[in-house]
Scaffold this motif. Structure first.
Motif, PDB file in Angstrom:
ATOM      1  N   ASP A   1      13.335   4.328   8.865  1.00 19.69           N
ATOM      2  CA  ASP A   1      14.816   4.296   8.066  1.00 19.69           C
ATOM      3  C   ASP A   1      14.663   3.284   6.977  1.00 19.69           C
ATOM      4  OD1 ASP A   1      15.416   6.389   9.727  1.00 19.69           O
ATOM      5  OD2 ASP A   1      16.898   5.506  10.949  1.00 19.69           O
ATOM      6  N   TRP A   2      14.495   2.188   7.205  1.00 11.15           N
ATOM      7  CA  TRP A   2      14.140   1.092   6.184  1.00 11.15           C
ATOM      8  C   TRP A   2      13.283   1.500   5.011  1.00 11.15           C
ATOM      9  CZ3 TRP A   2      10.580  -1.951   3.907  1.00 11.15           C
ATOM     10  CH2 TRP A   2      11.078  -3.072   3.116  1.00 11.15           C
ATOM     11  N   LEU A   3      12.146   2.130   5.324  1.00 19.45           N
ATOM     12  CA  LEU A   3      11.145   2.405   4.372  1.00 19.45           C
ATOM     13  C   LEU A   3      11.631   3.487   3.492  1.00 19.45           C
ATOM     14  CD1 LEU A   3       8.474   1.585   3.433  1.00 19.45           C
ATOM     15  CD2 LEU A   3       7.475   3.536   5.020  1.00 19.45           C
ATOM     16  N   ALA A   4      12.467   4.208   4.238  1.00 23.90           N
ATOM     17  CA  ALA A   4      13.257   5.253   3.219  1.00 23.90           C
ATOM     18  C   ALA A   4      14.200   4.599   2.123  1.00 23.90           C
ATOM     19  CB  ALA A   4      13.888   6.339   3.828  1.00 23.90           C
ATOM     20  N   ASP A   5      15.059   3.502   2.549  1.00 24.43           N
ATOM     21  CA  ASP A   5      15.902   2.683   1.783  1.00 24.43           C
ATOM     22  C   ASP A   5      15.254   2.080   0.608  1.00 24.43           C
ATOM     23  OD1 ASP A   5      17.907   3.821   3.297  1.00 24.43           O
ATOM     24  OD2 ASP A   5      18.249   1.601   4.589  1.00 24.43           O
TER      25      ASP A   5
ATOM     26  N   GLU B   1       0.882  -1.230   0.092  1.00 32.52           N
ATOM     27  CA  GLU B   1       0.020  -0.180   0.181  1.00 32.52           C
ATOM     28  C   GLU B   1       0.806   1.233   0.143  1.00 32.52           C
ATOM     29  OE1 GLU B   1      -3.069  -0.013   2.922  1.00 32.52           O
ATOM     30  OE2 GLU B   1      -3.041  -2.306   2.711  1.00 32.52           O
ATOM     31  N   VAL B   2       2.069   1.104   0.534  1.00 32.37           N
ATOM     32  CA  VAL B   2       3.136   2.288   0.479  1.00 32.37           C
ATOM     33  C   VAL B   2       3.011   2.932  -0.942  1.00 32.37           C
ATOM     34  CG1 VAL B   2       5.262   2.903   0.600  1.00 32.37           C
ATOM     35  CG2 VAL B   2       4.471   1.450   2.434  1.00 32.37           C
ATOM     36  N   HIS B   3       3.020   1.898  -2.268  1.00 29.51           N
ATOM     37  CA  HIS B   3       3.117   2.522  -3.514  1.00 29.51           C
ATOM     38  C   HIS B   3       1.679   3.417  -3.933  1.00 29.51           C
ATOM     39  CE1 HIS B   3       6.588   0.304  -3.650  1.00 29.51           C
ATOM     40  NE2 HIS B   3       5.868  -0.856  -3.334  1.00 29.51           N
ATOM     41  N   ARG B   4       0.657   3.289  -3.139  1.00 25.28           N
ATOM     42  CA  ARG B   4      -0.543   3.884  -3.451  1.00 25.28           C
ATOM     43  C   ARG B   4      -0.637   5.184  -2.415  1.00 25.28           C
ATOM     44  NH1 ARG B   4      -5.781   0.957  -3.294  1.00 25.28           N
ATOM     45  NH2 ARG B   4      -5.348   0.627  -1.317  1.00 25.28           N
ATOM     46  N   ASP B   5      -0.314   4.884  -1.058  1.00 32.11           N
ATOM     47  CA  ASP B   5      -0.445   6.130  -0.073  1.00 32.11           C
ATOM     48  C   ASP B   5       0.943   6.411   0.350  1.00 32.11           C
ATOM     49  OD1 ASP B   5      -0.954   7.302   2.188  1.00 32.11           O
ATOM     50  OD2 ASP B   5      -2.033   5.650   2.881  1.00 32.11           O
ATOM     51  N   PRO B   6       1.475   7.625  -0.139  1.00 28.06           N
ATOM     52  CA  PRO B   6       2.910   7.852   0.325  1.00 28.06           C
ATOM     53  C   PRO B   6       3.014   8.161   1.816  1.00 28.06           C
ATOM     54  CG  PRO B   6       1.835   9.390  -1.433  1.00 28.06           C
ATOM     55  CD  PRO B   6       0.845   8.542  -1.067  1.00 28.06           C
ATOM     56  N   SER B   7       1.909   8.155   2.739  1.00 30.74           N
ATOM     57  CA  SER B   7       1.891   8.445   4.029  1.00 30.74           C
ATOM     58  C   SER B   7       2.166   7.132   4.573  1.00 30.74           C
ATOM     59  CB  SER B   7       0.609   8.952   4.595  1.00 30.74           C
ATOM     60  OG  SER B   7      -0.191   7.681   4.716  1.00 30.74           O
TER      61      SER B   7
ATOM     62  N   PRO C   1      -0.646   2.509   6.928  1.00 29.55           N
ATOM     63  CA  PRO C   1      -1.205   1.162   7.537  1.00 29.55           C
ATOM     64  C   PRO C   1       0.150   0.383   7.699  1.00 29.55           C
ATOM     65  CG  PRO C   1      -2.201   2.067   5.321  1.00 29.55           C
ATOM     66  CD  PRO C   1      -1.156   2.897   5.682  1.00 29.55           C
ATOM     67  N   PHE C   2       1.227   0.824   6.909  1.00 29.32           N
ATOM     68  CA  PHE C   2       2.463   0.003   7.175  1.00 29.32           C
ATOM     69  C   PHE C   2       3.196   0.456   8.605  1.00 29.32           C
ATOM     70  CE2 PHE C   2       7.300  -0.652   6.850  1.00 29.32           C
ATOM     71  CZ  PHE C   2       7.404  -1.900   6.921  1.00 29.32           C
ATOM     72  N   LEU C   3       3.527   1.819   8.749  1.00 29.27           N
ATOM     73  CA  LEU C   3       3.933   2.228   9.833  1.00 29.27           C
ATOM     74  C   LEU C   3       3.175   2.043  11.018  1.00 29.27           C
ATOM     75  CD1 LEU C   3       5.230   5.638   8.442  1.00 29.27           C
ATOM     76  CD2 LEU C   3       6.472   3.492   8.929  1.00 29.27           C
ATOM     77  N   THR C   4       1.749   2.004  11.169  1.00 24.31           N
ATOM     78  CA  THR C   4       1.013   1.557  12.229  1.00 24.31           C
ATOM     79  C   THR C   4       1.159   0.178  12.485  1.00 24.31           C
ATOM     80  OG1 THR C   4      -0.563   3.050  11.502  1.00 24.31           O
ATOM     81  CG2 THR C   4      -1.539   1.663  13.105  1.00 24.31           C
ATOM     82  N   LEU C   5       1.349  -1.055  11.551  1.00 22.50           N
ATOM     83  CA  LEU C   5       1.408  -2.144  11.901  1.00 22.50           C
ATOM     84  C   LEU C   5       2.570  -2.512  12.571  1.00 22.50           C
ATOM     85  CD1 LEU C   5       0.189  -4.963  11.264  1.00 22.50           C
ATOM     86  CD2 LEU C   5       1.885  -5.158   9.443  1.00 22.50           C
TER      87      LEU C   5
END
Ligand code: AMP
Ligand code: MG
Length: 495
Positions: free
Chosen positions: A405-409, A383-389, A392-396
């Protein structure tokens, strides 16, 4: 056809034509009151079976073992095996009977086997029966594996026998009909190796090559080519298990099929929070078959196969050992390549870059540290690819700083590839399931069937698992991990 015969298809019985020492001809033991609980009509059709005209009663008669189909030559196969590392020279089909083989619509020979169909000459102290719970578990999980794209034996039928079996107390008995590319195991070779029966090892090798690896026949050393081909398939299979969090639970050498299919669904279960030490089986006290140990164990089992094949690999023992050892060592790089391909797909990456393995491992480390659900993590990541915020991933992952930081990489890595974000999300959702057989759901379905005779939850779960990649509104309860109160820590073998 006599009154007692019933035709369901054309049996070929190629295994029954092997020499006597390979099996014991044996018929199922009748049960009192067979009732058909589940029948896989799609699979029956794929197999070209003529079961359409049969009533549920007739199907129950056939798939309980009460009526042996016309043309079948039922048998219990001999095999040995290492159980939790200890060699047992004689195991064999103690509660299973191979009814025979049929040729499916694609021209492949498939075994039809009843499990729980009564004692055989290989039963040792067992009763030859199965309880309803393990039958329904195997039905659900083997079919789930198949739709998840993992080679697996299939479930054709589940029949209640009307008889009780003694396990931890009395339980309803059942018979499971499974369909396999074949039931030949690493332990089938070990059986003859333990008896130093070289002629039988050679005969079995020829049979396996003809049935599963015809390309090995013309190799300089067919035995070595067979070993290498089996290693390749097992490396791929194990990597596929790792991609979906599957923990087999009893990777004994008698439970590893030469065909490369997942076989013997005992205490298997799916990992929720990512942790390589995950173990479910009540009998796996030391974690020998933990999630993260599966690749190493697969390789260990293949070394046992290599030992059994040694005399056929090369008449010179030293040369044979060298060739076999090299083949077994190759398991590691082959497995790691499949693993990395699988992880790239899970991450929505198409190209191969040098740091991809490190990127994947860093994610897994983060998931482990935050005890994040392995399955949901990849759905939320898509979902990160549809929703730049990336909400859902960060909440999980509980807004874990390292994973932020990993998400930025990850975003930087994705940015190096062509392709549009929406398409990447869709592709990721085609390899990362939203529905897996979560253990608490499986247990709930089994309890309802066992304790209340209610197959509703089993059927609902089976239906949900049939489309594991498409999220369906109204089935949210099936997408998440167990709440602490629902968590199932232990699974039990069917024995
Ligand atoms: P499994 O744990 O299902 O892989 O089985 C290991 C061995 O035990 C195989 O030889 C089985 O046939 C045998 N076995 C398991 N359960 C029973 C049973 N209830 N009756 C007879 N043999 C059994
Ligand atoms: Mg077994």
């Amino acid at each position: 056809m006599t009154q007692h015969e019933i035709a369901i298809g054309r049996f070929e019985n190629s295994f029954a034509k092997l020499p006597d020492g390979f099996f014991a001809r044996h018929h199922p033991t009748p049960v009192s009151e067979p009732v058909l609980l589940a029948f896989n009509t799609e699979l029956a059709d794929e197999l070209g079976l003529e079961t359409q005209a049969l009533s549920r009663e007739e199907l129950a008669q056939v798939f309980s073992g009460n009526r042996v189909p016309t043309g079948a030559d039922p048998l219990a196969a001999a095999y040995a095996g290492h159980q939790f590392g200890n060699f047992v020279p004689q195991l064999g089909d103690g509660r299973a009977i191979l009814i025979g083989e049929v040729r499916d619509r694609a021209g492949r020979l498939r075994d039809i086997q009843l499990k729980g169909s009564g004692p055989t000459p290989f039963s040792r102290r067992g009763d030859g029966r199965s309880a309803l719970g393990p039958v329904l578990r195997e039905y659900l999980i083997s079919e789930a594996m198949h739709v998840l794209g993992v080679p697996s034996t299939r479930a054709l039928a589940a029949v209640l026998t009307g008889d009780r079996v003694l396990r931890e107390g009395y339980k309803p008995g059942a018979v499971m009909t499974r369909v396999a590319a074949s039931h030949i195991r690493v332990g089938s070779f070990q059986y003859f190796a333990a008896r130093d029966d070289q002629a039988s090892i050679k005969r079995l090798m020829e049979y396996v090559i003809e049935r599963h690896y015809p390309e090995a026949e013309h190799a300089e050393s067919p035995a070595l080519a067979l070993l290498q081909a089996v290693i390749e398939r097992q490396a791929k299979l194990t990597a596929q298990w790792m991609m979906i969090g599957f923990v087999h639970g009893v990777m004994n050498t008698d439970n590893m099929a030469l065909s490369g299919e997942t076989i013997d669904f005992g205490p298997c279960a799916f990992m929720e929070a990512y942790d390589p030490d995950t173990v479910f089986s009540s009998i796996d006290q030391f974690g020998r078959y933990a999630y993260g140990r599966q690749p190493g164990i697969a390789q260990w089992n293949l070394a046992r196969l290599a030992e059994a094949l040694l005399p056929l690999i090369d008449p010179d023992e030293k040369q044979a050992v060298e060739l076999a050892s090299a083949a077994v060592s190759d398991f590691a790089p082959i497995y790691h390549a499949f693993w990395l391909d699988g992880m790239r797909a899970k991450l929505g990456l198409v190209e191969a870059h040098d740091n991809d393995r490190a990127l994947a491992n860093a994610l897994l480390d983060g998931l482990q540290r935050t005890a994040t659900d392995f399955t949901l993590a990849f759905r939320r990541l898509a979902e990160v690819h549809r929703d730049p915020s990336a909400s859902p991933f960060l909440t999980l992952v509980g807004h874990d700083a390292v994973l932020i930081d990993w998400l930025a990489d990850y975003r930087a890595r994705v940015a190096q590839e062509a392709g549009n974000p929406e398409a990447r999300m869709k592709v990721m959702n085609k390899v990362n399931p939203i529905y897996i057989p979560r253990n608490h759901q499986v247990e709930a379905a089994l309890s309802a069937a066992i304790e209340e005779g209610d197959l509703g939850p089993f059927k609902t779960l089976h239906g949900v698992l049939a489309h594991p990649f498409e999220e369906i509104a109204g089935f949210e309860a099936y997408t998440g991990p167990a709440a602490p109160s629902e968590r199932v820590y232990q699974t039990f073998c069917g024995t």
